[in-house]
Design an enzyme around this catalytic site. Sequence first.
Site, mmCIF file in Angstrom:
data_model
loop_
_atom_site.group_PDB
_atom_site.id
_atom_site.type_symbol
_atom_site.label_atom_id
_atom_site.label_comp_id
_atom_site.label_asym_id
_atom_site.label_seq_id
_atom_site.Cartn_x
_atom_site.Cartn_y
_atom_site.Cartn_z
ATOM 1 N N GLY A 39 0.805 -1.227 0.000
ATOM 2 C CA GLY A 39 0.000 0.000 0.000
ATOM 3 C C GLY A 39 0.838 1.276 0.000
ATOM 4 N N ARG A 95 3.837 -8.262 8.968
ATOM 5 C CA ARG A 95 3.335 -9.247 9.930
ATOM 6 C C ARG A 95 3.228 -10.615 9.265
ATOM 7 N NH1 ARG A 95 -1.939 -6.624 12.282
ATOM 8 N NH2 ARG A 95 -2.228 -6.252 10.054
ATOM 9 N N ASP A 153 4.410 -6.391 15.087
ATOM 10 C CA ASP A 153 3.046 -5.903 15.306
ATOM 11 C C ASP A 153 3.183 -4.687 16.214
ATOM 12 O OD1 ASP A 153 0.493 -5.380 16.354
ATOM 13 O OD2 ASP A 153 -0.116 -7.466 16.050
ATOM 14 N N GLY A 181 -1.648 1.209 9.699
ATOM 15 C CA GLY A 181 -2.958 1.596 10.220
ATOM 16 C C GLY A 181 -4.054 0.664 9.747
ATOM 17 N N TYR A 231 -11.547 5.637 13.882
ATOM 18 C CA TYR A 231 -10.478 5.970 12.930
ATOM 19 C C TYR A 231 -10.170 7.471 12.964
ATOM 20 C CZ TYR A 231 -8.012 6.041 8.408
ATOM 21 O OH TYR A 231 -7.088 6.215 7.406
ATOM 22 N N LYS A 278 -6.650 9.299 14.025
ATOM 23 C CA LYS A 278 -5.887 10.107 13.062
ATOM 24 C C LYS A 278 -5.750 11.562 13.532
ATOM 25 C CE LYS A 278 -4.887 6.890 10.143
ATOM 26 N NZ LYS A 278 -3.478 6.482 9.984
HETATM 27 P P1 NDP Z 1 -3.328 -0.983 3.718
HETATM 28 O O1 NDP Z 1 -4.500 -1.610 4.369
HETATM 29 O O2 NDP Z 1 -3.057 -1.218 2.273
HETATM 30 O O3 NDP Z 1 -1.997 -1.375 4.550
HETATM 31 C C1 NDP Z 1 -1.986 -1.240 5.939
HETATM 32 C C2 NDP Z 1 -0.582 -1.498 6.427
HETATM 33 O O4 NDP Z 1 -0.557 -1.359 7.859
HETATM 34 C C3 NDP Z 1 -0.111 -2.920 6.115
HETATM 35 O O5 NDP Z 1 1.257 -2.880 5.810
HETATM 36 C C4 NDP Z 1 -0.349 -3.629 7.436
HETATM 37 O O6 NDP Z 1 0.502 -4.738 7.650
HETATM 38 C C5 NDP Z 1 0.009 -2.538 8.418
HETATM 39 N N1 NDP Z 1 -0.528 -2.797 9.749
HETATM 40 C C6 NDP Z 1 -1.815 -2.776 10.145
HETATM 41 N N2 NDP Z 1 -1.905 -3.096 11.449
HETATM 42 C C7 NDP Z 1 -0.638 -3.303 11.884
HETATM 43 C C8 NDP Z 1 -0.058 -3.683 13.125
HETATM 44 N N3 NDP Z 1 -0.805 -3.899 14.215
HETATM 45 N N4 NDP Z 1 1.281 -3.816 13.198
HETATM 46 C C9 NDP Z 1 2.056 -3.621 12.119
HETATM 47 N N5 NDP Z 1 1.572 -3.276 10.904
HETATM 48 C C10 NDP Z 1 0.242 -3.133 10.797
HETATM 49 O O7 NDP Z 1 -3.448 0.554 4.036
HETATM 50 P P2 NDP Z 1 -3.015 1.856 3.217
HETATM 51 O O8 NDP Z 1 -1.717 1.623 2.538
HETATM 52 O O9 NDP Z 1 -4.178 2.336 2.458
HETATM 53 O O10 NDP Z 1 -2.833 2.881 4.432
HETATM 54 C C11 NDP Z 1 -1.572 3.194 5.011
HETATM 55 C C12 NDP Z 1 -1.789 4.330 6.002
HETATM 56 O O11 NDP Z 1 -2.351 5.454 5.313
HETATM 57 C C13 NDP Z 1 -2.760 3.986 7.123
HETATM 58 O O12 NDP Z 1 -2.331 4.563 8.326
HETATM 59 C C14 NDP Z 1 -4.061 4.626 6.657
HETATM 60 O O13 NDP Z 1 -4.900 4.933 7.727
HETATM 61 C C15 NDP Z 1 -3.534 5.867 5.967
HETATM 62 N N6 NDP Z 1 -4.449 6.433 4.998
HETATM 63 C C16 NDP Z 1 -4.934 5.701 3.946
HETATM 64 C C17 NDP Z 1 -5.800 6.273 3.042
HETATM 65 C C18 NDP Z 1 -6.358 5.552 1.876
HETATM 66 O O14 NDP Z 1 -7.235 6.129 1.191
HETATM 67 N N7 NDP Z 1 -5.910 4.342 1.564
HETATM 68 C C19 NDP Z 1 -6.211 7.671 3.188
HETATM 69 C C20 NDP Z 1 -5.641 8.359 4.309
HETATM 70 C C21 NDP Z 1 -4.790 7.748 5.166
HETATM 71 P P3 NDP Z 1 0.075 -6.231 7.197
HETATM 72 O O15 NDP Z 1 0.429 -6.365 5.742
HETATM 73 O O16 NDP Z 1 0.892 -7.093 8.081
HETATM 74 O O17 NDP Z 1 -1.407 -6.340 7.443
#
Ligand code: NDP
Length: 234
Positions: free
Chosen positions: A13, A34, A48, A77, A140, A144
């Site tokens: 992402g 993870r 984590d 997140g 959420y 944020k």
């Molecule tokens: P994705 O769902 O594609 O990826 C989320 C990432 O967070 C993954 O790498 C996941 O790891 C990791 N993650 C979640 N929980 C944990 C945890 N407990 N410990 C370690 N890693 C964790 O999300 P996005 O790429 O879309 O979002 C990235 C950030 O950007 C987030 O904070 C999101 O809130 C923010 N954001 C996103 C927007 C959007 O439109 N997409 C808009 C605004 C903000 P794993 O692969 O192991 O699950």
Amino acid sequence: MPRTVLVTGGNRGIGLAIAQAFAKQGDRVAVTHRGSTVPDGLFGVRCDITDSAQVDAAFTAIEAELGPVEVLVANAGITEDTLLMRMSEEQFDRVVDTNLAGAWRCAKRASTKMLRARWGRLIFISSVVGHLGGAGQVNYAASKAGLVGVARSITRELGTRNITANVVAPGFVVSDMTDNLPEDVKQRYLAQIPAGRFAQPDEIAGAVTWLASDSAGYVSGAVIPVDGGVGMGH
Ligand code: NDP
């Protein structure tokens, strides 16, 4: 000068796009995951962020392999959307524990070495939802918005040590997180975006690499929107 960078959730992402942008400019880049595979050129640490012992172990592994973390991008997140009256304690806690407390755990661990080095960059990935709010997103949005308070407090605590703390607030970005939304919700979001489109993950990376650069050394406590105009600069 190449830096050691950690991007939490940098295995996919937006985080992956940010990690790749740092790697492309020659930095040493670690990402948390993870259990997934990590793309070539990035140093993967299993972590984590809801568990402070795992956070500590991840930083220790990075320090041994790449040196102390100089740039932290707290990106990992989750969402667990549901309306206020239906939201359970667990749903509220899980999201805040990951998005807000998880970022704090990483910043706290990173700050010890940054203080010693008298240089550091802390960058928190928030969301436009943190200031606009979102129906069904009390947990959420709270998490944020909380990141702004974290970054601004760190700015006051560590500002004299050449450590900056800033927030990047993306709008709607194409990723796994948003792919899961129903089509009518996506269309409703789209109608509100002056740019008339969603962002690609690499469009968030430029603001992040700039905040980490020497040229942004006097920028701290700022919230930088990257949202196609939907928040009108807030
Ligand atoms: P994705 O769902 O594609 O990826 C989320 C990432 O967070 C993954 O790498 C996941 O790891 C990791 N993650 C979640 N929980 C944990 C945890 N407990 N410990 C370690 N890693 C964790 O999300 P996005 O790429 O879309 O979002 C990235 C950030 O950007 C987030 O904070 C999101 O809130 C923010 N954001 C996103 C927007 C959007 O439109 N997409 C808009 C605004 C903000 P794993 O692969 O192991 O699950």
